[in-house]
Design an enzyme around this catalytic site. Sequence first.
Site, PDB file in Angstrom:
ATOM      1  N   ASP A 239       0.819  -1.214   0.000  1.00 39.87           N
ATOM      2  CA  ASP A 239       0.000   0.000   0.000  1.00 39.87           C
ATOM      3  C   ASP A 239       0.850   1.260   0.000  1.00 39.87           C
ATOM      4  O   ASP A 239       0.596   2.194  -0.773  1.00 39.87           O
ATOM      5  CB  ASP A 239      -0.924   0.014   1.228  1.00 39.87           C
ATOM      6  CG  ASP A 239      -1.975  -1.073   1.162  1.00 39.87           C
ATOM      7  OD1 ASP A 239      -2.225  -1.595   0.057  1.00 39.87           O
ATOM      8  OD2 ASP A 239      -2.545  -1.412   2.211  1.00 39.87           O
ATOM      9  N   ASP A 252       0.451  -0.767   5.792  1.00 34.96           N
ATOM     10  CA  ASP A 252      -0.673  -1.535   5.247  1.00 34.96           C
ATOM     11  C   ASP A 252      -1.958  -0.990   5.853  1.00 34.96           C
ATOM     12  O   ASP A 252      -2.133  -0.995   7.076  1.00 34.96           O
ATOM     13  CB  ASP A 252      -0.500  -3.021   5.578  1.00 34.96           C
ATOM     14  CG  ASP A 252      -1.316  -3.909   4.667  1.00 34.96           C
ATOM     15  OD1 ASP A 252      -1.470  -3.560   3.482  1.00 34.96           O
ATOM     16  OD2 ASP A 252      -1.802  -4.954   5.130  1.00 34.96           O
ATOM     17  N   LYS A 254      -5.882  -1.215   6.589  1.00 30.80           N
ATOM     18  CA  LYS A 254      -6.922  -2.224   6.739  1.00 30.80           C
ATOM     19  C   LYS A 254      -8.217  -1.572   7.206  1.00 30.80           C
ATOM     20  O   LYS A 254      -8.194  -0.563   7.928  1.00 30.80           O
ATOM     21  CB  LYS A 254      -6.508  -3.295   7.756  1.00 30.80           C
ATOM     22  CG  LYS A 254      -5.274  -4.100   7.348  1.00 30.80           C
ATOM     23  CD  LYS A 254      -5.522  -4.908   6.077  1.00 30.80           C
ATOM     24  CE  LYS A 254      -4.311  -5.739   5.712  1.00 30.80           C
ATOM     25  NZ  LYS A 254      -4.516  -6.465   4.420  1.00 30.80           N
TER      26      LYS A 254
END
Length: 342
Positions: A239, A252, A254
């Site tokens: 990402d 990352d 989420k």
Amino acid sequence: MKVFQTICRQLQSSKRFFVEAAPCVVFSTSSYLRGRKKRVNPYEQVDQEKYSDLVRSVLSFRDHARTPQTLFEEDALLYGPVSKSKAPKQEEEAGVPQNWFPLFNPEKSIKPNPTRDPPVPLKIPLQRNSIPSVTRVLQQTMTSEQTFYLEKWRQRMILELGEDGFAEYTSNMFLQGKQFHGALESILSPQGNLKERDESLLESGYVQSVQHVLKDISGVRALESAVKHETLQYVGLLDCVADYQGKLCVIDWKTSEKPKPFIRNTFDNPLQVVAYVGALNHDTNYSFQVQCGLIVVAYKNGSPAHPHFMDAELCSQYWAKWLLRLEEYTKKEKSQNIQKLD
């Protein structure tokens, strides 16, 4: 009673009579004692023949000192023979990768190189080929416990929403996650402007959730960029790579509908992050390396996201687990290929 004793003494002193003293007997006039029945010993009702070996074995220990051998014999008599089944392998034995490969690359620096690092964040497209992705490896090597709870959750959702409703739910979740990543890419890219593309994304609960985390992010070096580990043969699409509170991290993003305040609540997400870290550190497309990771869990209702920082030591611990999952995946693939040939 005194008169009786006096007569006995007189007769005893006489030469013609000899009276032997008798034990004193107490007579009771209690009707309870006279009418009480004899108590029955419960042990008399036990099958003596059936338990004769046990009784003889127990009594035989009275005069002999007990040794480990005699104790084992007594246990065998009481509880049966000891099971000879093999003991399960220790987790420590299964926790060491057979083919170790370092997480960090000593030939790369973590400090920026103005002459080699691009002025804009890298965005290398992911090449679709036969090399497995990080996501595929993790999905194919989930533990039986993970599979059980995932299936249980799926069945519960289908029971509540129906087959069509569950399909629509998963489709909407995927779309929301994709829009969330797109919004963050626009926010973090120096060339992008979220307001020009879609102002409504700024009002997204997920975007509002990560506002306090975005304030600590700077020096973005990669966005939605592919990584490839040539030696271990896997790929991934990370990402973001940026500085978080002064530490260069693979980040990352989420999304979640439930709070995940601890890193253990993120399941396999740490393995995904370290897999990207290891691939980036040995990918020639990147002139730098990363030693830290960051998992940011954003919430749809806009409540503050939970950032889970992973330092170099923690990344190393998860790296060993990732190598094990990768080895497991390779073994499964080889086994399936052999079965196809047969």
